[in-house]
Design a protein around this motif. Structure first.
Motif: not given
Length: 450
Positions: A375-404
């Motif tokens: 989603i757009d981050d108009s405050d910082n003229l940047s973008v905000i990535p969101l990852e949605v987790k339904s299970g217990k492994d919510y701290t595992v997110h390799s694509a988000l890590d690479k993105f950041l």
């Protein structure tokens, strides 16, 4: 009566001396007519309502009402004794898209200034595209959606004070108390079952019967499919709207969740652009939500989006959970470890973000993988990535890590939404409970005007 946020916007507009006619756009069965009727009758002693879909199927007295005088004559058949003056008379034109010429006529009705007007419709994006003379400067379009999670909470008796307190916790990046978290997760899981269609929510609140809830959801989902088929017939084109609509749930069960273009007609040579009209109908009708792929995530995201690698979600999470799980509530309420709720969680997040004014995108990169939402981050003229987790492994997110890890993206904020209570930051990511999505607001979102 169910609380709807849009009621305040309707009331404010009708009390103002706006030079535009307010048009409420949205899918069928989301409560447009009900809320306009309720507000209108509170403010105007002379309330006149015309449903143009019913007129088109019946007497067709408005079919040829293409001038102001002709419209007044047709209106007098419906409510001649209530046609008083502007301050006391509200004319509500429901399902205005049934007659293309009425959108153009709004401009002249407003200029004549004899009565106060408001309208509602579905598929307005398609209708405006096919309208020879768009009433520029004469209408304001406000989009309406099924009840969002906050409205669902209020329907269940959660007061504004409690919601404001939770919003304050979200803003300060603090968790709720144990008891409050458990209560919100209980409500959230029930929202996954019930969704936000008013008839379904009313049934749930009065009967608490999952069979009746599912019956209504199935009926509305079928109605959306019938509407798609009817549009194909009326447009005299060999469109594949119904096929694409019916494919949405099965697509969401796939790992990528994308529309598989070759599966629409079993033609491998077809491309996404061959179905632009079909996609436009489904999105404009409000029955589906589109999430477009972004490979170069720079602000604003709309500059980099396209129709390729498109995802489509149903407009209501309750309909989807009904298709997936029927009358079995344990899959959601008991947090069964064997059940993957990923598609359901992604749908509810899409529904919330869309209702709060965000355009929906996801990150897709062959090298780095996918991130659920951007989603757009108009405050910082940047973008905000969101990852949605339904299970217990919510701290595992390799694509988000690479993105950041990509400095060029210059990301200031990132979130993981999960079932977990704790709110904390780690490696540039803020972890929050899934229900906090109700506080994501696009403050730059404005009413569409023509």
């Amino acid at each position: 009566m169910l609380y709807r946020k849009i009621a305040r916007k309707i009331e404010d507009h009708l009390r103002s001396d706006s030079k535009r006619v307010l048009v409420i756009d949205g899918a069928r069965q989301i409560g447009k007519s009900y809320i306009i009727r309720w507000v209108g009758k509170q403010l105007f002693p002379n309330y006149i309502e015309i449903n143009m879909e019913e007129d088109k199927l019946g007497d067709r007295i408005f079919a040829e009402a293409k001038t102001v005088k002709d419209f007044y004559l047709a209106l007098s058949v419906i409510g001649g004794d209530r046609m008083k003056d502007k301050s006391s008379t509200l004319v509500f034109i429901d399902e205005i898209q049934a007659y293309d010429h009425l959108l153009t006529l709004l401009k002249f009705l407003r200029a004549d200034d004899r009565f106060t007007y408001i309208a509602s419709g579905s598929q307005l994006g398609v209708t405006l595209k096919n309208t020879p003379s768009v009433p520029i400067g004469s209408i304001s379009i406000e989009h309406m959606y099924p009840l969002d999670f906050e409205e669902f909470l209020m329907a269940n008796g959660v007061g504004e004070t409690a919601i404001d307190s939770m919003r304050d916790c979200f803003m300060k990046e603090k968790p709720l108390t144990d008891s409050m978290h458990n209560k919100m997760m209980d409500f959230f899981r029930k929202y996954l079952l019930v969704g936000g269609l008013p008839a379904v929510v009313d049934s749930y609140l009065t009967e608490r019967n999952i069979v009746e809830v599912r019956d209504i959801q199935e009926e509305i989902h079928s109605l959306y499919g019938v509407d798609a088929s009817r549009y194909e017939e009326e447009s005299n084109r060999k469109l594949k709207i119904r096929r694409i609509f019916d494919m949405v749930p099965s697509n969401l069960e796939n790992r990528k969740k994308r529309v598989v273009i070759k599966d629409i007609e079993n033609k491998s040579w077809k491309r996404a652009e061959n179905y632009n009209d079909e996609f436009e109908y489904l999105v404009s009708s409000g029955t589906t939500l589109e999430v477009k792929a972004i490979s170069n995530p720079t602000y604003p995201l709309v500059k980099n989006s396209g129709k390729n690698l498109l995802k489509l979600y149903l407009n209501d999470v309750g309909i989807l959970s009904g298709i997936f799980y029927k009358n079995n509530i344990k899959a959601i309420m008991s947090d069964e470890s064997s059940v993957n709720l990923g598609a359901v969680y992604e749908t509810v997040v899409a529904q919330e973000l869309h209702a709060h004014g965000f355009r929906l995108y996801y990150y897709d990169n062959k090298k780095n993988g996918e991130v659920d939402y951007l989603i757009d981050d108009s405050d910082n003229l940047s973008v905000i990535p969101l990852e949605v987790k339904s299970g217990k492994d919510y701290t595992v997110h390799s694509a988000l890590d690479k993105f950041l890890s990509i400095d060029d993206y210059d990301v200031k904020r990132a979130y993981v939404l999960s079932n977990e209570q704790n709110v904390f930051k780690e490696n540039g990511i803020t972890y929050i409970p899934i229900y906090y999505v109700m506080f994501f607001e696009n403050i730059s979102h404005a009413v569409g005007q023509w």
